[in-house]
Design an enzyme around this catalytic site. Structure first.
Site, PDB file in Angstrom:
ATOM      1  N   SER A 233       0.860  -1.195   0.000  1.00  0.00           N
ATOM      2  CA  SER A 233       0.000   0.000   0.000  1.00  0.00           C
ATOM      3  C   SER A 233       0.895   1.243   0.000  1.00  0.00           C
ATOM      4  O   SER A 233       0.445   2.339  -0.330  1.00  0.00           O
ATOM      5  CB  SER A 233      -0.928   0.008   1.223  1.00  0.00           C
TER       6      SER A 233
ATOM      7  N   ASP B 125       5.885  -7.162   2.012  1.00  0.00           N
ATOM      8  CA  ASP B 125       5.100  -7.569   0.842  1.00  0.00           C
ATOM      9  C   ASP B 125       6.004  -7.755  -0.368  1.00  0.00           C
ATOM     10  O   ASP B 125       6.859  -6.903  -0.643  1.00  0.00           O
ATOM     11  CB  ASP B 125       4.107  -6.453   0.481  1.00  0.00           C
TER      12      ASP B 125
ATOM     13  N   LYS C 205       5.226 -11.492   2.562  1.00  0.00           N
ATOM     14  CA  LYS C 205       3.798 -11.748   2.330  1.00  0.00           C
ATOM     15  C   LYS C 205       3.561 -11.737   0.833  1.00  0.00           C
ATOM     16  O   LYS C 205       4.159 -10.938   0.114  1.00  0.00           O
ATOM     17  CB  LYS C 205       2.935 -10.687   3.008  1.00  0.00           C
TER      18      LYS C 205
ATOM     19  N   GLU D 182       0.281 -12.341  -2.258  1.00  0.00           N
ATOM     20  CA  GLU D 182      -1.167 -12.370  -2.456  1.00  0.00           C
ATOM     21  C   GLU D 182      -1.583 -13.553  -3.333  1.00  0.00           C
ATOM     22  O   GLU D 182      -0.855 -13.949  -4.231  1.00  0.00           O
ATOM     23  CB  GLU D 182      -1.632 -11.081  -3.147  1.00  0.00           C
TER      24      GLU D 182
ATOM     25  N   GLU E 145      -8.763 -10.129   3.585  1.00  0.00           N
ATOM     26  CA  GLU E 145      -9.115  -8.716   3.337  1.00  0.00           C
ATOM     27  C   GLU E 145     -10.503  -8.565   2.725  1.00  0.00           C
ATOM     28  O   GLU E 145     -10.850  -9.239   1.753  1.00  0.00           O
ATOM     29  CB  GLU E 145      -8.059  -8.066   2.419  1.00  0.00           C
TER      30      GLU E 145
HETATM   31  O1  KIV Z   1      -0.197  -3.474   1.581  1.00  0.00           O
HETATM   32  C1  KIV Z   1      -0.810  -3.473   2.647  1.00  0.00           C
HETATM   33  O2  KIV Z   1      -0.796  -2.493   3.374  1.00  0.00           O
HETATM   34  C2  KIV Z   1      -1.575  -4.692   2.966  1.00  0.00           C
HETATM   35  C3  KIV Z   1      -2.682  -4.678   3.970  1.00  0.00           C
HETATM   36  C4  KIV Z   1      -3.067  -6.056   4.381  1.00  0.00           C
HETATM   37  C5  KIV Z   1      -2.653  -3.793   5.107  1.00  0.00           C
HETATM   38  O3  KIV Z   1      -1.316  -5.691   2.389  1.00  0.00           O
END
Ligand code: KIV
Length: 256
Positions: A45, A83, A113, A115, A182
């Site tokens: 984000s 991420d 993390k 997706e 989410e």
């Molecule tokens: O990129 C992000 O901020 C997220 C959310 C789960 C907060 O992946």
């Protein structure tokens, strides 16, 4: 106390809720860590909220590494999760291994993390986990798939619900240590949380998850647009604007 992926799994068994927030720089990361946040997510984000891109898609791995290093320098106890940006892991498990490897080696963060669900992501997760890289999963609204899914609530039909349950179970089997849920119905998130032995961390998914995550700028009322599910605890945008105006007045009138 240093938080590790194993700590989070233990806390699920002890019914202790996980507190997670995003950070993209040293200063915010240090405040969050000192305030007792358990998981600090260097979320992509970053692309929209701090770098001004329309979506998360343009963010590069090098940009992410730059911010993740700064965050890591500010954190003593929280688990830092980074991420993997769009198209730095979807091509193949080998590409994911190279990207995640750079994150752990170059930033000192302990986990990544990514997706998406099965079958491709489950295979990628198991390759990373076999290489010793802890992975957090993320299903439901996955902003990197905005051009397919939009930003709408997920799991709104029976077919979508059962896909989300199967994806969550597949990711758990593949070895994720926690799963972000989410923007989905609270009942569905609750069902998934009960089916899994690993913790779920919700964002716009109700209070039945094993923890919650928010974008810190949303929580602080600092972002210029907030998702409908964000809970706002301060109005930093107004405070900053007011402070800057006062400073401007002082400088222009030579009071300062
Ligand atoms: O990129 C992000 O901020 C997220 C959310 C789960 C907060 O992946």
């Amino acid at each position: 106390m240093t938080v590790t992926p194993r700590t989070l799994v233990r806390w699920k068994n002890e019914h202790r809720s996980i507190v997670a927030l995003t950070a993209w720089d040293y200063a915010i990361a240090k405040v969050l860590d000192e305030a007792g946040v358990d998981v600090i997510l260097v979320g992509d984000s970053l692309a929209q909220v701090a770098l001004g891109y329309e979506t998360t898609l343009p963010l590069t791995l090098d940009e992410m590494l730059h911010h993740a290093k700064a965050v890591r320098r500010g954190v003593k106890e929280a688990l830092v999760v980074v991420d993997l940006p769009f198209l730095t892991y979807q091509e193949s498990p080998q590409q994911a291994l190279r990207s995640a490897g750079r994150v752990l080696k170059e930033t000192g963060a302990a986990a990544v993390k990514l997706e998406g669900g099965y079958p491709a992501m489950a295979e990628t997760v198991s390759v990373l986990v076999r290489a010793g890289i802890p992975v957090m999963g993320h299903v439901g609204l996955t902003p990197q798939s905005v051009h397919q899914l939009g930003y709408r609530k997920q799991g709104t039909t029976a077919a979508e619900e059962s896909r989300l349950v199967s994806e969550s179970l597949a990711l758990e089997r593949a070895g994720v240590f926690a799963l972000v849920l989410e923007h989905m119905d609270a009942t569905l998130a609750d069902t998934i949380s009960h089916k899994l032995t690993i913790p779920t961390i919700g964002i716009g998914a109700g209070s039945g998850c094993d923890g919650q995550v928010l974008v810190t700028h949303d929580l602080l009322g600092w972002s210029d647009r907030q998702p409908p599910f964000a809970k706002v605890y301060a109005n930093l945008r107004n405070s900053i604007s007011e402070a800057v105006r006062q400073y401007g007045d002082d400088v222009r009138s030579r009071r300062f």
